[in-house]
Write a protein that holds these residues in place. Structure first.
Motif, PDB file in Angstrom:
ATOM      1  N   ASN A   1     -42.235  31.272   5.609  1.00 24.42           N
ATOM      2  CA  ASN A   1     -42.478  32.718   5.696  1.00 24.42           C
ATOM      3  C   ASN A   1     -41.239  33.436   6.248  1.00 24.42           C
ATOM      4  O   ASN A   1     -41.344  34.401   7.003  1.00 24.42           O
ATOM      5  CB  ASN A   1     -43.689  33.002   6.596  1.00 24.42           C
ATOM      6  CG  ASN A   1     -44.376  34.302   6.216  1.00 24.42           C
ATOM      7  OD1 ASN A   1     -44.208  34.769   5.096  1.00 24.42           O
ATOM      8  ND2 ASN A   1     -45.116  34.867   7.132  1.00 24.42           N
TER       9      ASN A   1
ATOM     10  N   SER B   1     -50.148  35.717   7.212  1.00 25.65           N
ATOM     11  CA  SER B   1     -49.519  36.785   6.449  1.00 25.65           C
ATOM     12  C   SER B   1     -50.558  37.501   5.589  1.00 25.65           C
ATOM     13  O   SER B   1     -50.615  38.726   5.543  1.00 25.65           O
ATOM     14  CB  SER B   1     -48.417  36.190   5.578  1.00 25.65           C
ATOM     15  OG  SER B   1     -48.019  37.120   4.637  1.00 25.65           O
TER      16      SER B   1
ATOM     17  N   ARG C   1     -33.693  46.535   4.592  1.00 24.77           N
ATOM     18  CA  ARG C   1     -34.146  45.239   4.047  1.00 24.77           C
ATOM     19  C   ARG C   1     -34.866  44.436   5.136  1.00 24.77           C
ATOM     20  O   ARG C   1     -35.871  43.781   4.873  1.00 24.77           O
ATOM     21  CB  ARG C   1     -32.949  44.432   3.529  1.00 24.77           C
ATOM     22  CG  ARG C   1     -32.420  44.919   2.217  1.00 24.77           C
ATOM     23  CD  ARG C   1     -31.250  44.052   1.762  1.00 24.77           C
ATOM     24  NE  ARG C   1     -30.570  44.680   0.656  1.00 24.77           N
ATOM     25  CZ  ARG C   1     -30.979  44.601  -0.602  1.00 24.77           C
ATOM     26  NH1 ARG C   1     -32.048  43.898  -0.895  1.00 24.77           N
ATOM     27  NH2 ARG C   1     -30.323  45.204  -1.558  1.00 24.77           N
ATOM     28  N   SER C   2     -34.328  44.503   6.329  1.00 20.97           N
ATOM     29  CA  SER C   2     -34.938  43.764   7.430  1.00 20.97           C
ATOM     30  C   SER C   2     -36.361  44.277   7.683  1.00 20.97           C
ATOM     31  O   SER C   2     -37.287  43.490   7.885  1.00 20.97           O
ATOM     32  CB  SER C   2     -34.074  43.910   8.684  1.00 20.97           C
ATOM     33  OG  SER C   2     -34.695  43.329   9.777  1.00 20.97           O
TER      34      SER C   2
ATOM     35  N   VAL D   1     -32.237  51.116  -2.412  1.00 21.29           N
ATOM     36  CA  VAL D   1     -32.737  49.831  -1.881  1.00 21.29           C
ATOM     37  C   VAL D   1     -34.257  49.879  -1.738  1.00 21.29           C
ATOM     38  O   VAL D   1     -34.965  48.940  -2.132  1.00 21.29           O
ATOM     39  CB  VAL D   1     -32.059  49.504  -0.529  1.00 21.29           C
ATOM     40  CG1 VAL D   1     -32.620  48.227   0.072  1.00 21.29           C
ATOM     41  CG2 VAL D   1     -30.547  49.379  -0.709  1.00 21.29           C
TER      42      VAL D   1
ATOM     43  N   GLN E   1     -38.391  43.134   4.330  1.00 21.18           N
ATOM     44  CA  GLN E   1     -38.463  41.707   3.994  1.00 21.18           C
ATOM     45  C   GLN E   1     -38.710  40.823   5.216  1.00 21.18           C
ATOM     46  O   GLN E   1     -39.292  39.761   5.094  1.00 21.18           O
ATOM     47  CB  GLN E   1     -37.172  41.280   3.301  1.00 21.18           C
ATOM     48  CG  GLN E   1     -36.982  41.991   1.965  1.00 21.18           C
ATOM     49  CD  GLN E   1     -35.691  41.611   1.283  1.00 21.18           C
ATOM     50  OE1 GLN E   1     -34.662  41.429   1.927  1.00 21.18           O
ATOM     51  NE2 GLN E   1     -35.727  41.501  -0.039  1.00 21.18           N
ATOM     52  N   ARG E   2     -38.251  41.254   6.370  1.00 20.84           N
ATOM     53  CA  ARG E   2     -38.417  40.418   7.562  1.00 20.84           C
ATOM     54  C   ARG E   2     -39.672  40.786   8.335  1.00 20.84           C
ATOM     55  O   ARG E   2     -40.399  39.928   8.808  1.00 20.84           O
ATOM     56  CB  ARG E   2     -37.189  40.604   8.452  1.00 20.84           C
ATOM     57  CG  ARG E   2     -37.121  39.693   9.649  1.00 20.84           C
ATOM     58  CD  ARG E   2     -35.824  40.029  10.378  1.00 20.84           C
ATOM     59  NE  ARG E   2     -35.508  39.127  11.429  1.00 20.84           N
ATOM     60  CZ  ARG E   2     -34.402  39.218  12.156  1.00 20.84           C
ATOM     61  NH1 ARG E   2     -33.530  40.167  11.899  1.00 20.84           N
ATOM     62  NH2 ARG E   2     -34.159  38.375  13.123  1.00 20.84           N
TER      63      ARG E   2
ATOM     64  N   PHE F   1     -36.651  36.467   4.274  1.00 18.08           N
ATOM     65  CA  PHE F   1     -35.598  37.425   4.619  1.00 18.08           C
ATOM     66  C   PHE F   1     -34.302  36.709   4.970  1.00 18.08           C
ATOM     67  O   PHE F   1     -33.205  37.196   4.706  1.00 18.08           O
ATOM     68  CB  PHE F   1     -36.065  38.278   5.799  1.00 18.08           C
ATOM     69  CG  PHE F   1     -34.967  39.090   6.418  1.00 18.08           C
ATOM     70  CD1 PHE F   1     -34.479  40.220   5.778  1.00 18.08           C
ATOM     71  CD2 PHE F   1     -34.399  38.729   7.640  1.00 18.08           C
ATOM     72  CE1 PHE F   1     -33.460  40.964   6.343  1.00 18.08           C
ATOM     73  CE2 PHE F   1     -33.378  39.468   8.206  1.00 18.08           C
ATOM     74  CZ  PHE F   1     -32.912  40.588   7.555  1.00 18.08           C
TER      75      PHE F   1
ATOM     76  N   THR G   1     -28.758  50.226   5.268  1.00 16.34           N
ATOM     77  CA  THR G   1     -29.371  49.506   4.133  1.00 16.34           C
ATOM     78  C   THR G   1     -29.756  48.088   4.568  1.00 16.34           C
ATOM     79  O   THR G   1     -30.794  47.576   4.153  1.00 16.34           O
ATOM     80  CB  THR G   1     -28.425  49.454   2.917  1.00 16.34           C
ATOM     81  OG1 THR G   1     -27.172  48.923   3.320  1.00 16.34           O
ATOM     82  CG2 THR G   1     -28.212  50.823   2.314  1.00 16.34           C
ATOM     83  N   ARG G   2     -28.928  47.479   5.410  1.00 13.94           N
ATOM     84  CA  ARG G   2     -29.255  46.128   5.902  1.00 13.94           C
ATOM     85  C   ARG G   2     -30.529  46.160   6.742  1.00 13.94           C
ATOM     86  O   ARG G   2     -31.413  45.315   6.596  1.00 13.94           O
ATOM     87  CB  ARG G   2     -28.071  45.598   6.731  1.00 13.94           C
ATOM     88  CG  ARG G   2     -28.246  44.204   7.245  1.00 13.94           C
ATOM     89  CD  ARG G   2     -26.903  43.616   7.677  1.00 13.94           C
ATOM     90  NE  ARG G   2     -26.225  44.360   8.720  1.00 13.94           N
ATOM     91  CZ  ARG G   2     -26.548  44.289  10.015  1.00 13.94           C
ATOM     92  NH1 ARG G   2     -27.525  43.517  10.414  1.00 13.94           N
ATOM     93  NH2 ARG G   2     -25.877  44.983  10.908  1.00 13.94           N
ATOM     94  N   LYS G   3     -30.638  47.190   7.580  1.00 15.93           N
ATOM     95  CA  LYS G   3     -31.816  47.285   8.436  1.00 15.93           C
ATOM     96  C   LYS G   3     -33.067  47.636   7.627  1.00 15.93           C
ATOM     97  O   LYS G   3     -34.167  47.239   7.997  1.00 15.93           O
ATOM     98  CB  LYS G   3     -31.579  48.327   9.534  1.00 15.93           C
ATOM     99  CG  LYS G   3     -30.463  47.957  10.509  1.00 15.93           C
ATOM    100  CD  LYS G   3     -30.783  46.681  11.252  1.00 15.93           C
ATOM    101  CE  LYS G   3     -29.730  46.307  12.287  1.00 15.93           C
ATOM    102  NZ  LYS G   3     -29.740  47.122  13.485  1.00 15.93           N
TER     103      LYS G   3
ATOM    104  N   GLU H   1     -35.712  49.576  -5.135  1.00 12.59           N
ATOM    105  CA  GLU H   1     -35.645  48.193  -5.612  1.00 12.59           C
ATOM    106  C   GLU H   1     -36.720  47.333  -4.931  1.00 12.59           C
ATOM    107  O   GLU H   1     -37.308  46.448  -5.566  1.00 12.59           O
ATOM    108  CB  GLU H   1     -34.256  47.640  -5.298  1.00 12.59           C
ATOM    109  CG  GLU H   1     -33.972  46.290  -5.901  1.00 12.59           C
ATOM    110  CD  GLU H   1     -32.563  45.844  -5.541  1.00 12.59           C
ATOM    111  OE1 GLU H   1     -31.603  46.517  -5.941  1.00 12.59           O
ATOM    112  OE2 GLU H   1     -32.437  44.824  -4.839  1.00 12.59           O
TER     113      GLU H   1
ATOM    114  N   ASN I   1     -42.104  42.788   7.083  1.00 10.11           N
ATOM    115  CA  ASN I   1     -43.212  43.067   6.161  1.00 10.11           C
ATOM    116  C   ASN I   1     -43.745  44.495   6.288  1.00 10.11           C
ATOM    117  O   ASN I   1     -44.960  44.711   6.209  1.00 10.11           O
ATOM    118  CB  ASN I   1     -44.363  42.079   6.374  1.00 10.11           C
ATOM    119  CG  ASN I   1     -43.918  40.656   6.122  1.00 10.11           C
ATOM    120  OD1 ASN I   1     -43.213  40.396   5.142  1.00 10.11           O
ATOM    121  ND2 ASN I   1     -44.297  39.735   6.987  1.00 10.11           N
TER     122      ASN I   1
END
Lengths: 337, 439
Positions: free
Chosen positions: A28, B45, B114-115, B140, B118-119, A31, B110-112, B143, B121
Motif C-alpha cells: 500500500n 484502505s 502527488r503526495s 497534475v 497518491q500517498r 506513492f 506539484t510534488r506535494k 491526470e 489517498n
C-alpha cells in the motif's frame, strides 16, 4: 572477495530496482514508486557533479544550468514542435550539451575555486535570462504541459500517466546512462580523466591534452545533467527557470559528496538517502532542511568518503585488507575511481 | 511486560521452540506474516474509502513568499473541518484534513499534490492561493482525476488552462476587473498604469483590466512588471508615465509593503489615484504602514470590517477563526487575516460537503457525481458560506460573488461601493465551457 561481493550487491540492487513497481503497491505504498523515480532522475544530476569532481577534480556549482536546459529543451520541443517523448528527451540532451560546450570552452581553462566561481556565474546569468524571457520560459510560473505518449503503435499506447511505465522508462534510461559512464570510465579516456585529477602537470608531461580532457568531461557531465533535466520535466509535466538556480547545483553536490565522489554509484546512494529522508521528515516538520543539513554534516564528519566509502571499508575489513589498500578487483560500487 | 527467569518452564519451552526453528519454518512464518500485513493494509484502505473518514488534501503555502496568507488558509481549513465534524461530518463520515506545504514554489507544489493524492489517498483537494502553484498543479490534478479547488486569482485556472476538475469559489482577475474596473474608471480616472510582480497573477490582472478600460474608452499604458525578488521599487516607480490618473498596483507580502511605503515617499498619491485589489493589502494592517496606504482604493472579496456585512454568519465565522471585526487581527497576536482569500479554504470544504451529500458519493469512482453537483452549485448565505451567497458557475467553474470597493481611511477599510454578484455576472460573460469536457 570484495569484487565478488560487489557484483552480488549490484545484482541485488538491480533486482530490487526492477521489483519496485510490483512490490511497493503490495505494501500500500505505491506513492514511493514515484519517489524512487525521482531519486533515479536526481541521481543523474549528482552523477554529473561526480563526473567532474570525482574523476577530473573540478568542483562545479553550475550543473543546474544544464539541468535547466534539459528541462526547457524537452518542454519547448513538446509544446511547440510536437516532438514526442523521445524527441523531447533528445532535444533536452542536445540543448544541455550545446550549452556545456559554450560554457566549458571558457570554464575549464580555470581550476579550483576559480572554476567553481565561473560555473556559478554562468548559472546565474542564464537563470536571470530565463526568468526575464517570460514569453519563452514562463519565467517564475514556468511551463506546464501534458506529457506525450512514450510509445503509440500497433494498438499499444504507453504513457507516463501510468506510474509503472514512467518508472521503467526512467529506470531504463538511467541504467543506460550509468552503463555508458561505466564503459567510458574504464576506457583509456577514463584513465586520462584520473591522471588529470591526480596531477595535471605530470599528465601533461606524458602527453595528455589536459584542456581537452577537462572539456570532454565537462561536456559529458552537461549531457548527463541534460538527460536528468529532460526526464524531470516529463516527470513533473513542468519546466521552470527556478531549477537553473545554483542552490539546485548545491543540492546535487551534497548528494554526490554524501554518496561518495569518485565512485560510479555513490551519487545514487547519496541521492536516495537524502530524498528518502526528506520525504519522511517533511511530512512532520516543514523546516526539514535543518535535519537534512545536520545529517549531511554527520556523514561528512564520520564518513568523509561517503556511503560508498563506508561500504568499501566494511568490505575491506571483512576480507582482512587495510581500508586504505586498493582492491585490484574492486567492483562497480567502488571502482572505477 | 514479563521477563522469564532462566531455567523456568516458559524459558525452557521458548528454548525448545528456538531450537526447532528451521529455515523453512522461518520463511513460512515470514511469508504468512507478510501476506497478513498486505491483506490487512488492503482491507484498511478499502474501509477508509468506502465507509471510514473522507480524506481531503490541503495544498497550502505554509512557507515561502505566500506564507503570511498560507497561515490563514491553514487556520480556516482546520476550523472548517472542526465545524463540519462537530456537525456530524460529511454524509455521516468524519473528515480528515491532510495538509502539505507547497513552499510557494510551483515545482514543489506539484510534488506535494502527488503526495496528497497518491500517498495520503486524499479524495479531493482544496488548493493553492499561489497562481504559479495553482497553474502547475491543475494538469497534475486532472491526470490524477482529482477535484482541485484553487484560490489563486490567475484567470487561466478557470479559463484556457482550466479542466473539468478545477474549481474556484472566489474571484479571479476576470471577476475582479469586472467588479472594480468600471466603477474605478467612472470615479477615479481614465488613464491607467499597472505595476505588478512579474508572474502569472500580475500578467493576468493587466490583461483583464486593459480589456475593460479600453472597452470603456480609456487608455492603459505599458505595464511595469517587477521581479519577485526586487527589494527596491524606486527604479520601477520612476517609470510611471506623468499623465497616469489611476495607478493600479498588484503586489503581495513584502513587495506590497515596499510598494506602499516607497510610492508614498515619492508622493505619487498627490498626482494620481491609487487603486488596487485586496491581495495587495492581504495580511497587512494599514496601521502598520504608518499612513502609506491612506486613501488607496481596494477591491475586497470579503469586507475586513464586520459592519459592512453585519450578520450572524459573519460574526460566527470571525469567532471560529479568532479574528477581530475591525482590523482583521488574530486574537492574541499581531497577525492580520488574509480575509479576502482565506475564506475560500473555509467555504470550499462546505461546498464539497454539499456536493458529496447531494451526489451520494461513496468512493473515488463516484467523482463524476460530485463534479456535476459542483457545476452550477448555489450556496446560500450561511455559516458555511459566510462571505455571502454565491454561485459556482457551471460553464467556467468560477465563483460569482458580491465584491466590495473600499477605501483606506484612518487605517481602516471602509466600503464605498458594494458590487452585487448579479452586476458582476453581467460584466463577465462566459468565455470557456469546461462542463463539456469529458471526464
Amino acid at each position: 572477495m570484495s569484487a565478488a561481493v560487489n557484483r552480488a550487491a549490484l545484482l541485488v540492487l538491480a533486482a530490487a530496482l526492477l521489483a519496485v513497481p510490483q512490490f511497493l503497491p503490495l505494501l500500500n505504498a505505491g506513492f514511493w514508486t514515484n519517489v524512487v523515480t525521482e531519486i533515479l532522475i536526481w541521481s543523474l544530476l549528482a552523477t554529473s557533479v561526480n563526473l567532474l569532481f570525482g574523476y577530473v577534480g573540478l568542483l562545479s556549482f553550475g550543473q543546474a544550468l544544464y539541468f535547466g536546459f534539459g528541462m526547457y529543451g524537452a518542454a519547448l520541443a513538446v509544446t511547440h514542435w510536437n516532438a514526442g517523448f523521445w524527441g523531447g528527451t533528445l532535444a533536452g540532451i542536445v540543448a544541455a550539451t550545446l550549452m556545456a560546450v559554450v560554457a566549458g570552452v571558457l570554464a575549464v581553462r580555470l581550476t579550483w575555486h576559480y572554476f567553481a566561481i565561473i560555473t556559478v556565474v554562468f548559472s546565474l546569468i542564464f537563470y536571470f535570462a530565463a526568468m526575464s524571457a517570460k514569453p519563452i520560459t514562463g519565467g517564475d510560473d514556468g511551463l506546464s504541459f501534458s506529457a506525450p505518449p512514450v510509445f503509440d503503435a500497433f494498438g499499444l499506447k504507453l504513457t507516463l500517466a501510468d506510474t509503472v511505465t514512467q518508472y521503467y522508462v526512467v529506470l531504463g534510461l538511467t541504467a543506460l546512462c550509468y552503463g555508458l559512464l561505466w564503459l567510458i570510465l574504464r576506457s583509456p579516456l577514463g584513465l586520462r580523466f584520473e591522471a588529470v585529477r591526480e596531477n595535471d602537470r605530470r599528465a601533461r608531461l606524458i602527453g595528455i591534452n589536459v584542456y581537452l580532457c577537462r572539456l570532454t568531461a565537462f561536456i559529458l557531465a552537461g549531457a548527463v545533467a541534460g538527460l536528468a533535466g529532460a526526464l524531470f520535466a516529463f516527470f513533473g509535466r513542468y519546466a521552470s527557470a527556478s531549477y537553473m538556480f545554483y542552490h539546485v547545483s548545491g543540492e546535487a553536490t551534497v548528494w554526490a559528496i554524501v554518496g561518495g565522489v569518485g565512485t560510479l554509484l555513490g551519487p545514487l546512494f547519496g541521492t536516495a538517502l537524502l530524498i528518502v529522508f526528506r520525504e519522511l521528515v517533511s511530512t512532520v516538520w516543514e523546516n526539514y532542511l535543518f535535519a537534512v543539513g545536520a545529517l549531511t554534516v554527520l556523514v561528512v564528519m564520520f564518513a568523509p568518503r561517503g556511503l560508498a566509502g563506508l561500504w568499501s571499508d566494511g568490505l575491506a575489513k571483512l576480507s582482512g585488507r587495510s581500508a586504505s589498500q586498493p582492491d585490484p578487483q574492486a567492483g562497480a560500487a567502488e571502482a572505477p575511481r | 511486560m514479563t521477563i522469564d527467569k532462566p531455567g523456568t518452564k516458559n524459558a525452557k519451552s521458548r528454548n525448545t521452540k528456538s531450537r526447532n526453528l528451521t529455515r523453512r519454518s522461518f520463511l513460512e512464518t515470514a511469508l504468512a506474516g507478510g501476506a497478513a500485513y498486505v491483506s490487512l493494509a488492503h482491507d484498511m484502505s478499502a474501509f477508509a474509502q468506502a465507509g471510514g473518514s473522507i480524506v481531503i488534501g490541503h495544498h497550502c503555502e505554509l512557507t515561502g513568499g505566500f506564507s503570511s496568507w498560507g497561515y490563514w488558509h491553514n487556520k480556516c481549513a482546520l476550523a472548517a473541518v472542526k465545524a463540519i465534524n462537530d456537525q456530524g461530518g460529511i454524509a455521516g463520515r468524519r473528515v480528515e484534513l491532510v495538509t502539505e506545504d507547497t513552499e510557494s514554489n510551483p515545482a514543489t507544489g506539484t510534488r506535494k499534490l502527488r503526495s496528497l493524492v497518491q500517498r495520503n489517498n486524499a479524495a479531493f483537494i482544496v488548493g493553492s492561493v499561489h497562481s504559479g502553484v495553482m497553474l502547475a498543479s491543475i494538469p497534475v490534478a486532472t491526470e490524477l482525476k482529482t477535484v482541485y479547488f484553487s484560490s489563486g486569482e490567475a484567470t487561466e485556472a478557470t479559463g484556457e488552462k482550466g479542466t473539468r476538475y478545477s474549481f474556484r469559489t472566489g474571484t479571479d482577475t476576470y471577476g475582479l476587473a469586472a467588479a472594480g474596473a468600471p466603477w474605478a474608471f467612472q470615479n477615479l480616472g481614465k488613464t491607467w498604469t499597472i505595476i505588478s510582480p512579474d508572474y502569472a497573477w500580475g500578467h493576468s490582472h493587466y490583461k483583464e483590466h486593459k480589456a475593460i478600460i479600453e472597452k470603456l474608452g480609456g487608455k492603459v499604458h505599458d505595464p511595469i512588471f517587477v521581479p519577485l525578488d526586487a527589494k527596491d521599487l524606486v527604479p520601477y516607480l520612476t517609470k510611471i508615465p506623468q499623465d497616469t490618473e489611476v495607478l493600479f498596483s498588484v503586489f503581495f507580502g513584502a513587495l506590497s509593503v515596499a510598494f506602499y511605503t516607497q510610492a508614498k515617499s515619492m508622493g505619487l498619491e498627490k498626482t494620481m489615484k491609487m487603486y488596487s485589489v485586496a491581495g495587495t493589502i492581504e495580511a497587512i494592517a494599514p496601521a502598520d504602514l504608518k499612513g502609506a496606504a491612506e486613501g488607496v482604493y481596494i477591491v475586497e472579496n470579503f469586507p475586513r470590517m464586520l459592519k459592512y456585512k453585519d450578520d450572524a454568519f459573519h460574526r460566527d465565522y470571525l469567532k471560529a477563526i479568532a479574528t477581530d471585526d475591525v482590523h482583521g487581527r488574530e486574537a492574541g497576536s499581531d497577525k492580520v487575516n488574509a480575509k479576502s482569500h482565506s475564506w475560500q479554504s473555509w467555504e470550499n470544504l462546505f461546498a464539497l460537503k454539499a456536493a458529496i451529500e447531494k451526489s451520494g458519493w461513496k468512493t473515488k469512482k463516484d467523482d463524476q457525481g460530485v463534479i456535476e453537483a459542483l457545476e452550477g452549485l448555489e450556496m446560500a448565505n450561511s455559516l458555511g458560506h459566510a462571505q455571502g451567497s454565491k454561485l459556482l458557475r457551471k460553464e467556467d467553474h468560477s465563483g460569482i460573488i458580491d465584491c466590495y470597493i473600499s477605501r483606506v481611511e484612518n487605517d481602516e477599510l471602509h466600503v464605498k461601493k458594494t458590487v452585487s454578484r448579479t452586476e458582476m455576472a453581467q460584466m463577465m460573460p462566459v468565455r470557456f465551457d469546461l462542463s463539456k469536457q469529458p471526464l
